[in-house]
Write an enzyme that holds these catalytic residues in place. Structure first.
Site, PDB file in Angstrom:
ATOM      1  N   GLU A 143      43.435  35.839  73.484  1.00 11.30           N
ATOM      2  CA  GLU A 143      42.543  35.024  72.652  1.00 11.30           C
ATOM      3  C   GLU A 143      42.157  33.746  73.376  1.00 11.30           C
ATOM      4  O   GLU A 143      43.023  33.038  73.896  1.00 11.30           O
ATOM      5  CB  GLU A 143      43.278  34.599  71.369  1.00 11.30           C
ATOM      6  CG  GLU A 143      43.215  35.607  70.276  1.00 11.30           C
ATOM      7  CD  GLU A 143      43.860  35.082  68.997  1.00 11.30           C
ATOM      8  OE1 GLU A 143      44.149  35.918  68.151  1.00 11.30           O
ATOM      9  OE2 GLU A 143      44.090  33.850  68.855  1.00 11.30           O
TER      10      GLU A 143
ATOM     11  N   ARG B 246      63.533  23.303  63.849  1.00  7.13           N
ATOM     12  CA  ARG B 246      64.654  23.842  63.061  1.00  7.13           C
ATOM     13  C   ARG B 246      65.942  23.670  63.849  1.00  7.13           C
ATOM     14  O   ARG B 246      66.011  24.080  65.004  1.00  7.13           O
ATOM     15  CB  ARG B 246      64.430  25.328  62.792  1.00  7.13           C
ATOM     16  CG  ARG B 246      63.249  25.557  61.890  1.00  7.13           C
ATOM     17  CD  ARG B 246      63.186  27.032  61.550  1.00  7.13           C
ATOM     18  NE  ARG B 246      61.946  27.324  60.857  1.00  7.13           N
ATOM     19  CZ  ARG B 246      61.390  28.511  60.831  1.00  7.13           C
ATOM     20  NH1 ARG B 246      61.966  29.537  61.445  1.00  7.13           N
ATOM     21  NH2 ARG B 246      60.263  28.692  60.184  1.00  7.13           N
TER      22      ARG B 246
ATOM     23  N   ARG C 270      46.634  32.836  73.313  1.00 13.70           N
ATOM     24  CA  ARG C 270      47.683  33.745  72.825  1.00 13.70           C
ATOM     25  C   ARG C 270      47.461  35.126  73.421  1.00 13.70           C
ATOM     26  O   ARG C 270      46.325  35.506  73.719  1.00 13.70           O
ATOM     27  CB  ARG C 270      47.595  33.931  71.300  1.00 13.70           C
ATOM     28  CG  ARG C 270      47.642  32.674  70.506  1.00 13.70           C
ATOM     29  CD  ARG C 270      48.043  32.946  69.068  1.00 13.70           C
ATOM     30  NE  ARG C 270      47.052  33.718  68.327  1.00 13.70           N
ATOM     31  CZ  ARG C 270      47.234  34.123  67.072  1.00 13.70           C
ATOM     32  NH1 ARG C 270      48.371  33.858  66.447  1.00 13.70           N
ATOM     33  NH2 ARG C 270      46.303  34.797  66.442  1.00 13.70           N
TER      34      ARG C 270
ATOM     35  N   ARG D  75      53.090  17.029  60.583  1.00 14.35           N
ATOM     36  CA  ARG D  75      54.473  17.355  60.926  1.00 14.35           C
ATOM     37  C   ARG D  75      54.481  18.460  61.978  1.00 14.35           C
ATOM     38  O   ARG D  75      53.520  19.223  62.099  1.00 14.35           O
ATOM     39  CB  ARG D  75      55.246  17.799  59.683  1.00 14.35           C
ATOM     40  CG  ARG D  75      54.600  18.927  58.907  1.00 14.35           C
ATOM     41  CD  ARG D  75      55.307  19.157  57.598  1.00 14.35           C
ATOM     42  NE  ARG D  75      56.590  19.808  57.794  1.00 14.35           N
ATOM     43  CZ  ARG D  75      56.760  21.120  57.936  1.00 14.35           C
ATOM     44  NH1 ARG D  75      55.734  21.940  57.901  1.00 14.35           N
ATOM     45  NH2 ARG D  75      57.953  21.633  58.096  1.00 14.35           N
TER      46      ARG D  75
ATOM     47  N   TYR E   5      40.295  26.381  55.739  1.00 15.99           N
ATOM     48  CA  TYR E   5      41.095  27.489  56.237  1.00 15.99           C
ATOM     49  C   TYR E   5      41.942  28.006  55.074  1.00 15.99           C
ATOM     50  O   TYR E   5      42.647  27.237  54.415  1.00 15.99           O
ATOM     51  CB  TYR E   5      42.024  27.069  57.401  1.00 15.99           C
ATOM     52  CG  TYR E   5      42.852  28.263  57.799  1.00 15.99           C
ATOM     53  CD1 TYR E   5      42.302  29.254  58.598  1.00 15.99           C
ATOM     54  CD2 TYR E   5      44.123  28.459  57.274  1.00 15.99           C
ATOM     55  CE1 TYR E   5      43.014  30.399  58.888  1.00 15.99           C
ATOM     56  CE2 TYR E   5      44.846  29.602  57.558  1.00 15.99           C
ATOM     57  CZ  TYR E   5      44.278  30.568  58.370  1.00 15.99           C
ATOM     58  OH  TYR E   5      44.986  31.717  58.640  1.00 15.99           O
TER      59      TYR E   5
ATOM     60  N   ARG F 237      35.584  26.204  64.804  1.00 13.91           N
ATOM     61  CA  ARG F 237      36.060  26.769  66.060  1.00 13.91           C
ATOM     62  C   ARG F 237      36.005  28.288  65.954  1.00 13.91           C
ATOM     63  O   ARG F 237      36.156  28.840  64.867  1.00 13.91           O
ATOM     64  CB  ARG F 237      37.498  26.331  66.354  1.00 13.91           C
ATOM     65  CG  ARG F 237      37.581  24.918  66.889  1.00 13.91           C
ATOM     66  CD  ARG F 237      38.960  24.584  67.424  1.00 13.91           C
ATOM     67  NE  ARG F 237      39.974  24.621  66.405  1.00 13.91           N
ATOM     68  CZ  ARG F 237      41.019  25.437  66.415  1.00 13.91           C
ATOM     69  NH1 ARG F 237      41.191  26.309  67.384  1.00 13.91           N
ATOM     70  NH2 ARG F 237      41.907  25.389  65.450  1.00 13.91           N
TER      71      ARG F 237
ATOM     72  N   ASP G 155      44.744  31.120  54.111  1.00 12.96           N
ATOM     73  CA  ASP G 155      45.464  32.346  54.416  1.00 12.96           C
ATOM     74  C   ASP G 155      45.063  33.392  53.379  1.00 12.96           C
ATOM     75  O   ASP G 155      44.508  33.057  52.321  1.00 12.96           O
ATOM     76  CB  ASP G 155      46.976  32.099  54.343  1.00 12.96           C
ATOM     77  CG  ASP G 155      47.543  31.643  55.683  1.00 12.96           C
ATOM     78  OD1 ASP G 155      47.012  32.071  56.730  1.00 12.96           O
ATOM     79  OD2 ASP G 155      48.518  30.869  55.673  1.00 12.96           O
TER      80      ASP G 155
HETATM   81  P1  FAD Z   1      36.115  36.433  54.896  1.00 16.92           P
HETATM   82  O1  FAD Z   1      37.209  37.365  55.194  1.00 16.92           O
HETATM   83  O2  FAD Z   1      35.498  35.672  56.015  1.00 16.92           O
HETATM   84  O3  FAD Z   1      34.960  37.252  54.161  1.00 16.92           O
HETATM   85  C1  FAD Z   1      33.658  36.756  53.959  1.00 16.92           C
HETATM   86  C2  FAD Z   1      32.694  37.938  54.050  1.00 16.92           C
HETATM   87  O4  FAD Z   1      31.388  37.508  53.629  1.00 16.92           O
HETATM   88  C3  FAD Z   1      32.530  38.463  55.467  1.00 16.92           C
HETATM   89  O5  FAD Z   1      32.771  39.854  55.494  1.00 16.92           O
HETATM   90  C4  FAD Z   1      31.087  38.128  55.813  1.00 16.92           C
HETATM   91  O6  FAD Z   1      30.489  39.105  56.652  1.00 16.92           O
HETATM   92  C5  FAD Z   1      30.427  38.129  54.446  1.00 16.92           C
HETATM   93  N1  FAD Z   1      29.198  37.324  54.374  1.00 16.92           N
HETATM   94  C6  FAD Z   1      29.038  36.039  54.762  1.00 16.92           C
HETATM   95  N2  FAD Z   1      27.766  35.623  54.535  1.00 16.92           N
HETATM   96  C7  FAD Z   1      27.112  36.682  53.986  1.00 16.92           C
HETATM   97  C8  FAD Z   1      25.770  36.877  53.537  1.00 16.92           C
HETATM   98  N3  FAD Z   1      24.853  35.898  53.606  1.00 16.92           N
HETATM   99  N4  FAD Z   1      25.410  38.087  53.036  1.00 16.92           N
HETATM  100  C9  FAD Z   1      26.325  39.099  52.953  1.00 16.92           C
HETATM  101  N5  FAD Z   1      27.634  38.963  53.368  1.00 16.92           N
HETATM  102  C10 FAD Z   1      28.010  37.774  53.874  1.00 16.92           C
HETATM  103  N6  FAD Z   1      45.618  34.945  56.834  1.00 16.92           N
HETATM  104  C11 FAD Z   1      46.906  35.296  56.603  1.00 16.92           C
HETATM  105  O7  FAD Z   1      47.335  35.314  55.444  1.00 16.92           O
HETATM  106  N7  FAD Z   1      47.731  35.654  57.641  1.00 16.92           N
HETATM  107  C12 FAD Z   1      47.304  35.664  58.924  1.00 16.92           C
HETATM  108  O8  FAD Z   1      48.082  35.990  59.821  1.00 16.92           O
HETATM  109  C13 FAD Z   1      45.958  35.282  59.200  1.00 16.92           C
HETATM  110  N8  FAD Z   1      45.512  35.265  60.470  1.00 16.92           N
HETATM  111  C14 FAD Z   1      44.226  34.871  60.698  1.00 16.92           C
HETATM  112  C15 FAD Z   1      43.777  34.841  62.022  1.00 16.92           C
HETATM  113  C16 FAD Z   1      42.485  34.435  62.301  1.00 16.92           C
HETATM  114  C17 FAD Z   1      42.013  34.409  63.721  1.00 16.92           C
HETATM  115  C18 FAD Z   1      41.637  34.034  61.245  1.00 16.92           C
HETATM  116  C19 FAD Z   1      40.238  33.544  61.535  1.00 16.92           C
HETATM  117  C20 FAD Z   1      42.063  34.084  59.936  1.00 16.92           C
HETATM  118  C21 FAD Z   1      43.369  34.497  59.646  1.00 16.92           C
HETATM  119  N9  FAD Z   1      43.831  34.572  58.334  1.00 16.92           N
HETATM  120  C22 FAD Z   1      45.130  34.933  58.095  1.00 16.92           C
HETATM  121  C23 FAD Z   1      42.962  34.190  57.198  1.00 16.92           C
HETATM  122  C24 FAD Z   1      42.202  35.373  56.557  1.00 16.92           C
HETATM  123  O9  FAD Z   1      41.347  35.956  57.488  1.00 16.92           O
HETATM  124  C25 FAD Z   1      41.424  34.791  55.352  1.00 16.92           C
HETATM  125  O10 FAD Z   1      42.331  34.376  54.380  1.00 16.92           O
HETATM  126  C26 FAD Z   1      40.501  35.761  54.685  1.00 16.92           C
HETATM  127  O11 FAD Z   1      39.628  36.281  55.631  1.00 16.92           O
HETATM  128  C27 FAD Z   1      39.714  35.015  53.619  1.00 16.92           C
HETATM  129  O12 FAD Z   1      38.862  35.891  52.947  1.00 16.92           O
HETATM  130  P2  FAD Z   1      37.420  35.413  52.489  1.00 16.92           P
HETATM  131  O13 FAD Z   1      36.941  36.459  51.558  1.00 16.92           O
HETATM  132  O14 FAD Z   1      37.459  34.025  52.002  1.00 16.92           O
HETATM  133  O15 FAD Z   1      36.542  35.339  53.821  1.00 16.92           O
END
Ligand code: FAD
Length: 379
Positions: A309, A177, A287, A173, A357, A256, A359
């Site tokens: 970006e 709006r 952006r 979708r 992905y 990506r 949030d």
């Molecule tokens: P991550 O934040 O990626 O954390 C994983 C961690 O594990 C990292 O610090 C990494 O270094 C560590 N790690 C990985 N492998 C190893 C290893 N082997 N040994 C030790 N450490 C390790 N969410 C929103 O709600 N609003 C937004 O506006 C938004 N904007 C975003 C914009 C971008 C460009 C991106 C990429 C994401 C965005 N997000 C947003 C999503 C948000 O970043 C994620 O929801 C969040 O990061 C998820 O947390 P996580 O713990 O799953 O992963």
């Protein structure tokens, strides 16, 4: 140590905090970067005092009351409401596409019903033909003129691929709006952490039973918290890339990534808003972010921090940001999931561990439920 958490992003920190606070467990968190917080981390530019999101703009939003209640234990949120604008041929329009966008674009003053009729008419171009690619699909949803202005160039840059060569299934979708409401998110709650992301994330990690080890990669050999030393000995929550855990044995999953071109400009305000999407294909970036607009309540010093970006496919050491999720990726993921299920007391979570992905509110919500459903049962 009772529990080893790999990765200090929001998924890992939520599990660590719950395990320490609720179950009184001694938790070690290993983090390969030199800071906690994963991709939500922010720093403050010394010259301007502007808070910068190090891994792309992050805005907190959720309709999940349990997650909202949980995050408010660690930080207050400002009432920031996110709005995004789009630049096309030198003109700036509001997004998501709304009555304001439609009337500015077509130089009209249509009401909701007239605008709906216009878009329906333009979307009828395919006359019932099944969309064979992303371009057709987008035209069948919003019509060719709006697609060509706001979707085609942006999508081509995001995917480095002509939208006619992308599968229709990428979009289901495209929101239009028929009001002037241009708030980007519809969620019940949204805002920015009042004292910044770093303070919020640090507060989650501040617990006497949580031991954070920065600069430690779980998949490197020869230390006490490595995969070889820990798996089978202590329960592990792993939030790194699932394919890397298994040495890419079924092939690498596609991602990506983004390149950030950062500039500190000697002006008080560069673009008047936080995010402008660059829709034209001849502008190579997707952006432009200006971070100070996320905090209109703060007093900033002179100057502003602006980031452009650029989107491309990740290779080798690039940061993985968005799963590509081709059919081949999905088939590989299935095999990694089967292998993961065989690992003794290892929970694969977060965006990298599940190749999704997420949030922030989804990462936290998933961590809260997997803490209850899996981690509790280990003790
Ligand atoms: P991550 O934040 O990626 O954390 C994983 C961690 O594990 C990292 O610090 C990494 O270094 C560590 N790690 C990985 N492998 C190893 C290893 N082997 N040994 C030790 N450490 C390790 N969410 C929103 O709600 N609003 C937004 O506006 C938004 N904007 C975003 C914009 C971008 C460009 C991106 C990429 C994401 C965005 N997000 C947003 C999503 C948000 O970043 C994620 O929801 C969040 O990061 C998820 O947390 P996580 O713990 O799953 O992963």
């Amino acid at each position: 140590m009772d529990l080893l958490v790999v990765g200090s992003g929001l998924f890992g920190l939520t599990i660590a905090e719950r395990a320490a606070t609720e179950l009184g467990l001694r938790v070690t968190v290993v983090e390969s970067r030199d800071h906690i917080g994963g991709n939500a981390w922010s720093t403050v530019d010394e010259a301007t005092g502007v808070e910068e999101h190090r891994y792309g703009a992050h805005i907190f939003h959720t309709s999940n009351d349990a997650v909202w209640g949980y995050v408010n234990r660690f930080t207050e949120f400002t009432p920031y409401e996110h709005r995004v604008y789009a630049r096309h041929r030198g003109e700036v329009f509001p997004l998501p596409i709304n009555l304001g966008t439609i009337n500015q674009f077509f130089r009209t003053g249509l009401g909701p019903d007239e605008a709906r009729r216009l878009i329906d008419e333009q979307a009828g171009e395919l006359a019932g033909r099944e969309p064979g690619n992303l371009e057709d699909k987008a035209i069948s949803l919003i019509g060719r003129p709006l697609y060509e202005a706001f979707i085609r160039g942006y999508t081509a840059k995001q995917w480095q691929t002509d939208p006619r060569d992308l599968p229709a299934s990428i979009i289901t979708r495209l929101p239009v709006r028929f009001t002037y409401d241009n708030r980007y998110f519809n969620d019940t709650h949204q805002g920015m952490p009042r004292h910044g992301y770093a303070a919020w994330l640090q507060r989650m990690a501040d617990h006497p039973l949580i031991d954070i080890r920065l600069g430690v990669d779980f998949l490197d050999d020869g230390h006490a918290f490595s995969r070889d030393a820990a798996v089978g000995q202590v329960p592990v929550v792993y939030t790194g890339p699932v394919d890397r855990y298994f040495g890419h044995r079924y092939g690498a999953l596609g991602w990506r990534t983004l390149d950030f071109d950062r500039q500190v400009l000697d002006v008080a305000d560069h673009q008047g808003t936080a995010v402008i999407n660059e829709c034209d294909e001849d502008v190579p970036y997707t952006r432009t972010l200006e971070f100070k607009h996320f905090h209109p309540e703060r007093t900033h010093r002179d100057g502003t921090v602006v980031v452009r970006e650029y989107s491309r496919f990740a290779e080798g050491p690039d940061e993985p940001y968005y799963p590509v999720a081709t059919p081949e990726d999905r088939a590989r993921l299935e095999r990694y999931r089967e292998a993961a299920a065989e690992e003794p007391r290892v929970l694969f979570g977060g965006r990298l561990g599940t190749y999704q992905y997420l949030d922030m509110h989804m990462a936290i919500g998933s961590a809260l439920s997997r803490f209850d459903n899996t981690v509790r049962g280990w003790f």
